[in-house]
Design a protein around this motif. Structure first.
Motif, short mmCIF file in Angstrom:
data_model
loop_
_atom_site.label_atom_id
_atom_site.label_comp_id
_atom_site.label_asym_id
_atom_site.label_seq_id
_atom_site.Cartn_x
_atom_site.Cartn_y
_atom_site.Cartn_z
N ASP A 121 -5.07 8.96 44.59
CA ASP A 121 -5.37 7.81 45.44
C ASP A 121 -5.29 6.57 44.56
O ASP A 121 -6.29 6.12 44.01
CB ASP A 121 -6.76 7.97 46.07
N LEU A 122 -4.08 6.02 44.42
CA LEU A 122 -3.89 4.87 43.53
C LEU A 122 -4.72 3.67 43.97
O LEU A 122 -5.20 2.90 43.14
CB LEU A 122 -2.41 4.48 43.48
N ALA A 123 -4.92 3.50 45.27
CA ALA A 123 -5.65 2.33 45.76
C ALA A 123 -7.13 2.37 45.39
O ALA A 123 -7.81 1.34 45.44
CB ALA A 123 -5.51 2.23 47.29
N SER A 124 -7.63 3.53 44.98
CA SER A 124 -9.06 3.65 44.67
C SER A 124 -9.40 3.10 43.29
O SER A 124 -10.57 3.01 42.93
CB SER A 124 -9.50 5.11 44.75
N ILE A 125 -8.38 2.75 42.50
CA ILE A 125 -8.61 2.34 41.12
C ILE A 125 -8.12 0.93 40.89
O ILE A 125 -7.01 0.58 41.28
CB ILE A 125 -7.89 3.29 40.14
N GLY A 126 -8.96 0.14 40.20
CA GLY A 126 -8.51 -1.16 39.73
C GLY A 126 -8.53 -2.23 40.78
O GLY A 126 -9.28 -2.20 41.73
N GLY A 127 -7.66 -3.19 40.61
CA GLY A 127 -7.60 -4.39 41.42
C GLY A 127 -7.14 -5.49 40.52
O GLY A 127 -6.85 -5.27 39.35
N THR A 128 -7.06 -6.68 41.06
CA THR A 128 -6.60 -7.78 40.22
C THR A 128 -7.65 -8.86 40.10
O THR A 128 -7.35 -9.96 39.68
CB THR A 128 -5.29 -8.38 40.74
N GLY A 129 -8.87 -8.57 40.50
CA GLY A 129 -9.91 -9.57 40.31
C GLY A 129 -10.45 -10.08 41.62
O GLY A 129 -10.10 -9.64 42.70
N SER A 130 -11.32 -11.09 41.52
CA SER A 130 -12.06 -11.57 42.67
C SER A 130 -11.17 -12.22 43.71
O SER A 130 -11.54 -12.34 44.86
CB SER A 130 -13.13 -12.55 42.22
N SER A 131 -9.96 -12.64 43.34
CA SER A 131 -9.09 -13.29 44.32
C SER A 131 -8.61 -12.31 45.38
O SER A 131 -8.09 -12.72 46.40
CB SER A 131 -7.90 -13.94 43.61
N ASP A 132 -8.78 -11.00 45.14
CA ASP A 132 -8.34 -10.02 46.14
C ASP A 132 -9.31 -9.92 47.31
O ASP A 132 -8.97 -9.37 48.34
CB ASP A 132 -8.28 -8.62 45.51
N ILE A 133 -10.51 -10.40 47.17
CA ILE A 133 -11.52 -10.22 48.19
C ILE A 133 -11.27 -11.20 49.32
O ILE A 133 -11.17 -12.40 49.10
CB ILE A 133 -12.93 -10.42 47.60
#
Length: 161
Positions: A121-133
């Protein structure tokens, strides 16, 4: 490192565990492969993008330090992993390879054991920071539309319980 044939019935897509790097989620699409991992202490997460040739993947990777910004917030490099099946019955498939920093493809060893019946489940890991919210920033396109409803008058009597 020369590629060989995959073991019979083997598939790169899956989740692999290593004590240092945690769970590595890999998804193969044709000859392309992508993956993500999060360290057991949840202080760093990484991603890899590469190509598959038989039982060998070669990839570029980036690892991010959770909550950090600036020049020390991420590391990058290259690496390879070889898919292996140990001899015997009812054995777990493994990966073994190395990751190097910068342009190096060798450096730290990375071996991992494929987890049975676990889908990545690739979407369950990481992100690019607060701008994604998502939110209603005053200057963004993400604003509610329509006409606000007027406030309603409170009832004269509070409802009975």
């Amino acid at each position: 490192m020369e590629p060989g044939d995959m073991p019979e019935g083997a598939d790169w897509t899956g989740v692999y565990y290593n004590e240092l790097y945690g769970y590595l989620h890999l998804v193969q699409d044709g000859t392309a492969i992508e993956g993500k991992w999060i360290r057991p202490h949840k202080d760093r997460w990484g991603e890899l993008h590469g190509s598959v040739t038989g039982d060998l993947i070669k990839f570029n990777w980036t690892e991010h330090v959770v909550g950090a910004i600036g020049p020390n917030s991420k590391k990058e490099g290259r690496g390879y992993l070889k898919y292996k099946r140990p001899p015997g019955d009812n054995v777990d498939d493994t990966l073994a390879g190395e990751i190097g920093q910068g342009k190096d493809e060798v450096g730290e060893p990375w071996d991992a054991v494929k987890q049975r019946n676990v889908m990545p489940d690739l979407a369950s890991i990481g992100g690019t920071g607060s701008s994604d919210i998502g939110g209603g920033d005053w200057d963004s396109e993400n604003q509610e539309s329509g006409t606000p409803e007027p406030p309603t008058e409170p009832a004269a009597e509070p409802p009975s319980l």
